[in-house]
Design a protein around this motif. Sequence first.
Motif, PDB file in Angstrom:
ATOM      1  N   ILE A 142      -1.099  -5.570 -10.441  1.00 53.14           N
ATOM      2  CA  ILE A 142      -1.372  -4.137 -10.551  1.00 53.14           C
ATOM      3  C   ILE A 142      -0.245  -3.488 -11.357  1.00 53.14           C
ATOM      4  O   ILE A 142       0.915  -3.536 -10.944  1.00 53.14           O
ATOM      5  CB  ILE A 142      -1.479  -3.491  -9.159  1.00 53.14           C
ATOM      6  N   PRO A 143      -0.566  -2.910 -12.506  1.00 55.41           N
ATOM      7  CA  PRO A 143       0.494  -2.381 -13.364  1.00 55.41           C
ATOM      8  C   PRO A 143       1.089  -1.077 -12.864  1.00 55.41           C
ATOM      9  O   PRO A 143       2.195  -0.696 -13.268  1.00 55.41           O
ATOM     10  CB  PRO A 143      -0.214  -2.163 -14.701  1.00 55.41           C
ATOM     11  N   GLY A 144       0.363  -0.363 -11.992  1.00 53.39           N
ATOM     12  CA  GLY A 144       0.821   0.919 -11.496  1.00 53.39           C
ATOM     13  C   GLY A 144       0.617   2.026 -12.506  1.00 53.39           C
ATOM     14  O   GLY A 144       0.070   1.842 -13.593  1.00 53.39           O
ATOM     15  N   ILE A 145       1.058   3.203 -12.128  1.00 51.71           N
ATOM     16  CA  ILE A 145       1.040   4.356 -13.018  1.00 51.71           C
ATOM     17  C   ILE A 145       2.281   4.251 -13.887  1.00 51.71           C
ATOM     18  O   ILE A 145       3.403   4.239 -13.393  1.00 51.71           O
ATOM     19  CB  ILE A 145       1.067   5.658 -12.206  1.00 51.71           C
ATOM     20  N   ARG A 146       2.079   4.226 -15.190  1.00 47.97           N
ATOM     21  CA  ARG A 146       3.190   4.058 -16.131  1.00 47.97           C
ATOM     22  C   ARG A 146       3.315   5.355 -16.937  1.00 47.97           C
ATOM     23  O   ARG A 146       2.609   5.577 -17.904  1.00 47.97           O
ATOM     24  CB  ARG A 146       2.978   2.835 -17.005  1.00 47.97           C
ATOM     25  N   PHE A 147       4.214   6.207 -16.501  1.00 46.47           N
ATOM     26  CA  PHE A 147       4.284   7.619 -16.888  1.00 46.47           C
ATOM     27  C   PHE A 147       5.040   7.839 -18.190  1.00 46.47           C
ATOM     28  O   PHE A 147       6.119   7.288 -18.414  1.00 46.47           O
ATOM     29  CB  PHE A 147       4.962   8.400 -15.768  1.00 46.47           C
ATOM     30  N   ILE A 196       0.837  -1.205   0.000  1.00 50.77           N
ATOM     31  CA  ILE A 196       0.000   0.000   0.000  1.00 50.77           C
ATOM     32  C   ILE A 196       0.869   1.251   0.000  1.00 50.77           C
ATOM     33  O   ILE A 196       0.638   2.184  -0.774  1.00 50.77           O
ATOM     34  CB  ILE A 196      -0.949  -0.005   1.211  1.00 50.77           C
ATOM     35  N   LEU A 197       1.890   1.278   0.849  1.00 53.33           N
ATOM     36  CA  LEU A 197       2.790   2.429   0.877  1.00 53.33           C
ATOM     37  C   LEU A 197       3.535   2.574  -0.448  1.00 53.33           C
ATOM     38  O   LEU A 197       3.859   3.690  -0.865  1.00 53.33           O
ATOM     39  CB  LEU A 197       3.783   2.299   2.026  1.00 53.33           C
ATOM     40  N   GLY A 198       3.775   1.454  -1.112  1.00 54.13           N
ATOM     41  CA  GLY A 198       4.448   1.499  -2.406  1.00 54.13           C
ATOM     42  C   GLY A 198       3.650   2.181  -3.491  1.00 54.13           C
ATOM     43  O   GLY A 198       4.209   2.589  -4.519  1.00 54.13           O
ATOM     44  N   LEU A 199       2.338   2.317  -3.282  1.00 53.70           N
ATOM     45  CA  LEU A 199       1.519   3.058  -4.239  1.00 53.70           C
ATOM     46  C   LEU A 199       1.820   4.546  -4.213  1.00 53.70           C
ATOM     47  O   LEU A 199       1.502   5.260  -5.161  1.00 53.70           O
ATOM     48  CB  LEU A 199       0.024   2.862  -3.936  1.00 53.70           C
ATOM     49  N   LEU A 200       2.419   5.012  -3.126  1.00 57.94           N
ATOM     50  CA  LEU A 200       2.501   6.442  -2.864  1.00 57.94           C
ATOM     51  C   LEU A 200       3.791   7.094  -3.321  1.00 57.94           C
ATOM     52  O   LEU A 200       4.039   8.266  -3.040  1.00 57.94           O
ATOM     53  CB  LEU A 200       2.306   6.691  -1.356  1.00 57.94           C
ATOM     54  N   ASP A 201       4.636   6.348  -4.025  1.00 55.65           N
ATOM     55  CA  ASP A 201       5.836   6.946  -4.619  1.00 55.65           C
ATOM     56  C   ASP A 201       6.256   6.127  -5.830  1.00 55.65           C
ATOM     57  O   ASP A 201       5.643   5.121  -6.176  1.00 55.65           O
ATOM     58  CB  ASP A 201       6.981   7.066  -3.603  1.00 55.65           C
ATOM     59  N   PHE A 215       8.130   5.559 -16.765  1.00 56.92           N
ATOM     60  CA  PHE A 215       8.493   5.518 -15.361  1.00 56.92           C
ATOM     61  C   PHE A 215       7.293   5.002 -14.579  1.00 56.92           C
ATOM     62  O   PHE A 215       6.174   5.503 -14.746  1.00 56.92           O
ATOM     63  CB  PHE A 215       8.902   6.904 -14.862  1.00 56.92           C
ATOM     64  N   VAL A 216       7.515   4.011 -13.727  1.00 57.90           N
ATOM     65  CA  VAL A 216       6.425   3.294 -13.069  1.00 57.90           C
ATOM     66  C   VAL A 216       6.358   3.683 -11.599  1.00 57.90           C
ATOM     67  O   VAL A 216       7.378   3.838 -10.925  1.00 57.90           O
ATOM     68  CB  VAL A 216       6.619   1.766 -13.199  1.00 57.90           C
ATOM     69  N   ALA A 217       5.138   3.827 -11.108  1.00 61.13           N
ATOM     70  CA  ALA A 217       4.894   4.068  -9.684  1.00 61.13           C
ATOM     71  C   ALA A 217       3.736   3.196  -9.244  1.00 61.13           C
ATOM     72  O   ALA A 217       2.696   3.145  -9.899  1.00 61.13           O
ATOM     73  CB  ALA A 217       4.556   5.535  -9.426  1.00 61.13           C
TER      74      ALA A 217
END
Length: 751
Positions: A93-98, A58-63, A83-85
């Motif tokens: 969950i693929p994350g935000i892929r910027f 969960i904390l890993g979602l925040l950076d 860049f992935v977050a």
Amino acid sequence: MKMIAGRRAALTQESALKDTTTMVGSVYDDAVRAVRAGELTADEAANQLIDLMTDGEILGLLDGDSPRLLLPLIPILLDRVPFVAGAVARLGIPGIRFSDGGRGVVIGASTAFPVTIARAATWDPSLEERVGIAIGVETRARGANYSASVCVNLLRHPGWGRAQECYGEDPVLTGRMGSALTRGVRMHVMACVKHFALNSMENERFEVDVAVDEHSLHEVYLPHFKAVVDAGADSVMSSYNRVRGEYMDVNRALLTDVLRHEWGFSGFVTSDWVFGTHDAVVSLEAGMDVEMPLRLLRARELPAALRDRGLARATVLQSARRILRTCVQHAATREPAAPTRGVIASPAHRALAHEVATESIVLLKNEAVGAAPLLPLAPATRHLAVIGRLAARANLGDHGSSRVRPPSTVSPLQGLREALPNVRITTTNGRNERRAASLAAAAETAIVVVGLDQHDEGESVVTGGVDVGVLGREFRSGPLRRVLIGLAHLASRFVRGGDRSSLNLRPSDERLIHAVIAANPRTVVVLISGSAILTETWRDRVPALLLAWYGGMEGGRALASVLTGSEDPGGRLPFVLPTDVAHLPFFDSAAKSVVYDDQWGQRRLDAMGHTPAFPFGFGLGYTTIEHRLLHHTFDNTGGHADVLVTNTGDRKGSTVVQIYAADVSLRRPVAQLLGFRKVTLQPGAENSVRIGLDAGPTLQRDPTTRCWSSRAGEWALLASQHSPVSWENAVHVRRTKGLIDEAGTSAGQQA
């Protein structure tokens, strides 16, 4: 709900075994399918995903997901991979892929469109939406799902180094164009709008503190952000600067009170990169959800803060929910299969880049030399001289984070050679003024291509005033901090870009113009830039003048099509061109603090009684077009105006019909753009067009109640083809005293 819940037992076992591999047919995919099928809401899916996650995940979602050691490699990696977050491989969950993408996708060799301010000059939201669709589909084809392509910071002063990344000086034009880009981008990837807020100077962007009153803040510098949020922006990027003493990542008043509570924004907020987060806990509490793009402050500080209860678990879950909800909702409303890379720089996108560049070119002067205007070039032309250091260069704009590297580019010289294969074209870079004058004298017409490049303006990649403490405890004080800051200050003297030191051309370019025009009165000057260039020392001597911007990969061909007359110059100024820099707000690129008020651009010139060289909204075409306001409806919610537009010339052409309002009780009325529409007509044709009106510029916000009401004054409305110089024939709209309106007439015309 069963689709996600059915995996709980397996996931529990996997967690016990500490298996971090990606599952085939993942829980995240199931959540997306459930939302797409209407079995879950995005909120419910996000909550169920959070229930399956460890605190660390969960904390890993925040950076960002990349380690801080990658900091020096960001410029190298930015154009290679997203860049992935917040990726969680265990759950899929693929994350935000910027990816960045203000003028095209920065990853790989992608379509390079004209810069944002050039596209603002088209005054065509439908065209901008098509650009957004192209950027979105190429972004997804490069493996990203999130594009920071929408920059709507207001151009307060043309000396701002990143002026080329914005839509100009007007809130209504900026809001409509930014909303159009957002709608287009969101068809394929999540759209991020930036930089929130009041970010419009470059050299001190990390430190400058902006003081602003409530009126200017909410009625000048924020309306276009709200317009883009209302258009569906998935994410907001906070800016580096301070507003009223607080850095934006910890500015709860703007990130939460205004953005979320007042505007109803439900997406997630990211920091600007690396140096945009100043406090791991306070920024999260203020409403900044994701630290980008590395594991810096939050990776070091949030676990202990959560464990020691210095950070409320509810605050962490709130941001986690925003991120996952937005990602799931977006994925559920898009085609599951990503486009192939065949769409990147495809013939269709190249054609779009050419169309946009053509529609952006602003014809500022076109006087007769002999019997006819100098442009378009006479069909019988047999010899051209193309002169200037930018004539043979593919000049696409600054070399910062928005840089695009297309597979090919076309310079002005190449474009003209392709368009005029039977015309003799001689050329020189202009360094030798005598040779340039000799070539010009021998040619029928001379074309001088001058202006700016990435050395003169753009993103300042290295700036002295950064908080290097984000890199770790060892950089917060002591010798390492002093050495690193010293190196940054030293490097900042040599890097490209930054705020402009002058609004004039380089002295060598001005000398070249004078030399060429003395040798050949049939001289066309083409300006390349990302904002205003003062022309007073040479403008009166030049019969034809165009502003061609950083025109993208097809810019040279587009310029040639306008010069030869195969296309009409479609651009109109998205800012005012003054005669004197003193007519603009004071601009100090080294300022640590600045006051932003409601006096800038055309509005400042109106209020001070200064006549511009070329007003906001100005631009010429190759035909003559007239217009007449037929009728309108207008109140505090907006309205519309119907305008009859007639092409009275002998060739096809376009204009931008612009509707302005002003308080005519003032000695010097200040024009406020309410709406606009681009119209293209065949010769002799006429058409009645309806233009939507935004009431915002005639309203005021009560800072206590946050309610909007009519601004006091005697308001009138006028249809024009640029910012008006006279209000004599305006139509009365309303007379407002306090909160009481008296309705005005509903019909009339502009002479």
